[in-house]
Design a protein around this motif. Structure first.
Motif, mmCIF file in Angstrom:
data_model
loop_
_atom_site.group_PDB
_atom_site.id
_atom_site.type_symbol
_atom_site.label_atom_id
_atom_site.label_comp_id
_atom_site.label_asym_id
_atom_site.label_seq_id
_atom_site.Cartn_x
_atom_site.Cartn_y
_atom_site.Cartn_z
ATOM 1 N N ASP A 252 0.836 -1.200 0.000
ATOM 2 C CA ASP A 252 0.000 0.000 0.000
ATOM 3 C C ASP A 252 0.872 1.253 0.000
ATOM 4 O OD1 ASP A 252 -2.274 -1.596 0.145
ATOM 5 O OD2 ASP A 252 -2.352 -1.522 2.332
ATOM 6 N N LYS A 319 -4.285 2.685 -0.399
ATOM 7 C CA LYS A 319 -4.808 1.616 0.450
ATOM 8 C C LYS A 319 -6.262 1.309 0.117
ATOM 9 C CE LYS A 319 -5.353 0.099 5.229
ATOM 10 N NZ LYS A 319 -6.709 -0.431 4.964
ATOM 11 N N ASP A 323 -7.257 -2.352 -1.100
ATOM 12 C CA ASP A 323 -8.210 -3.150 -0.315
ATOM 13 C C ASP A 323 -9.319 -3.693 -1.205
ATOM 14 O OD1 ASP A 323 -6.787 -2.785 1.979
ATOM 15 O OD2 ASP A 323 -8.081 -1.217 2.807
ATOM 16 N N GLN A 327 -10.025 -7.693 -2.332
ATOM 17 C CA GLN A 327 -11.315 -8.346 -2.072
ATOM 18 C C GLN A 327 -11.855 -9.038 -3.302
ATOM 19 O OE1 GLN A 327 -13.315 -4.820 0.058
ATOM 20 N NE2 GLN A 327 -14.385 -6.586 0.926
#
Length: 443
Positions: A252, A319, A323, A327
């Protein structure tokens, strides 16, 4: 009889191996290994002869084609001396060793294939620079596989056993906790994000292109002359920024550094200072698994944030994007679709598809976690590990490897598009230092 026995042992290439051997995607990994002391060539040869490198079937096999034109691996006797190329040129007084090694790697990255009359690897010894360049064809394995094999050939300087594995997968169990409603909602989010990102991946493969900027490449750029520069980061500095964001990862932070650094570079490139002596002054300032080719692709949008006053906003944005990407099943989808296309339509179509993805995007970035402790090879302390590869249609290709608390980012550029890669490297380094200062100020 002996000939027929050897033919029976021939092994077919994996789909990814056939892809990396296609003319448009002919990829060679070039790993520079620096040493504290002068290189003893005979000692290195002895280490190689006694190492797992020679024992591994891919490093002791010739690439051949059968009567139907299909590539195969055929086991052969390895003559180690034929894999060594000793470069005994003198070091130039007006250049440091880092520049000389990078110039050598830049020349290797364009139109420097490996000979198929021996296994697809070789070692160049740069005597004056106290450096080895390990050249390995990407068909032999991916970065993680090759790093594991390299570590098996070395020993730790402190005499301890090599570390086994890492903690990168620790959070997977934590994500599965919670009641059934949380898990069900997480499943729905995963399905939705996977559909969105996989559709975007397909569109990017076929016709959607990145917007034009000062760092775009395109078809044919892989044949242009290259330059290479190194951006160096301390792992502790990356961790200092990571701690400022709950559940953040080093990747990140790196994505935020790249986004910020590119924004800085584009600002400089469009300014008058880029063409004046100011840039010279800027450069003088100091900045505080398993074997094979198994990889997926994330398409990460890097935004040009002009005039952003909060340096941590780049990490915050990075980030959030990462994220969502993690997912989804985008990386798994890209890996599966590549194998499927290769199986159904062959390497020509798979190569065309991968080439289109590269031409329609702006740059490639990879990150391989290296050893945390200092290593010895032939009793000579290793000072750095740096990796780059054959040129791609991108104007910028970046490969990062960490070693003993330092992460070196090798920035390969088409020099007619980005003539001063050192300035770009400095932009990345300054971006991290500014983020670190902001993170410490917020604690």
């Amino acid at each position: 009889m002996e000939s027929s026995t050897r033919v029976e042992k021939d092994e077919p290439l994996t789909p990814a191996g056939r892809l990396f051997l296609s003319p448009q995607m002919d990829q060679v990994i070039n790993c520079a290994i620096g040493f504290k002391n002068p290189v003893n060539v005979e000692a290195i040869k002895t280490e190689v002869k006694n190492s797992l490198l020679i024992q591994h079937p891919r490093f002791s096999s010739l690439l051949i084609k059968n009567s139907k034109g299909r590539e195969k691996w055929r086991n052969t006797h390895v003559e180690v001396d034929k894999h060594f190329i000793v470069v005994d040129s003198q070091s130039h007084q007006n250049e440091n060793h880092e520049d000389e090694v990078n110039n050598y790697l830049a020349d290797l990255s364009v139109s420097s294939p490996l000979s198929t009359d021996k296994p697809l690897w070789e070692i160049h010894v740069l005597m004056a620079q106290q450096c080895l360049v390990l050249r390995i064809h990407h068909a032999l394995g991916d970065g993680v596989s090759l790093m594991s094999l390299f570590l098996a050939c070395c020993k730790r300087a402190d005499g301890q056993e090599q570390e086994q594995g890492d903690s990168t997968s620790r959070s997977s169990g934590e994500r599965r906790r919670g009641n059934w409603r949380v898990r069900f909602w997480g499943f729905l989010v995963m399905v939705w994000l996977s559909l969105v990102y996989c559709l975007e991946f397909v569109m990017r493969s076929l016709w959607v292109r990145d917007k034009k900027s000062g760092v775009n490449g395109g078809a044919g750029v892989e044949l242009w002359p290259r330059k290479l520069a190194t951006a160096r980061f301390k792992i502790d500095d990356l961790k200092a920024v990571k701690i400022a964001f709950p559940n953040a990862t080093i990747n990140d932070v790196l994505f935020g550094v790249i986004s910020s650094g590119l924004s800085r570079y584009l600002d400089l490139k469009s300014s008058k200072d880029f063409k004046s002596g100011e840039m010279e002054k800027l450069m003088k300032t100091k900045s505080g698994s398993r074997w094979g080719n198994r990889f997926g692709i994330f398409l990460l949008p890097v935004y040009y944030h002009k005039g952003t006053t909060d340096p941590l906003e780049y990490v915050r944005r990075a980030k959030k994007i990462m994220d969502r990407k993690k997912q989804s099943l985008e990386a798994h989808f890209s890996y599966a679709i590549g194998n499927l296309v290769m199986t159904l339509f062959g390497p020509e179509v798979a190569c065309w598809l991968n080439y289109r993805i590269i031409c329609n995007t702006t740059f490639t970035f990879s990150n391989v976690v290296g050893p945390k402790k200092e290593l010895l090879l032939a009793e000579n302390p290793i000072t750095f590990l740096r990796v780059t590869s054959s040129a791609l249609p991108h104007a910028i290709t970046m490969h990062m490897v960490s070693y003993a608390g330092i992460a070196d980012l090798q920035i390969s550029v088409a020099k007619d598009i980005i003539p001063e890669p050192k300035i770009l490297a400095k932009c990345f380094e300054d971006a991290l230092m500014q983020m670190k200062d902001a993170a410490l100020a917020n604690t």
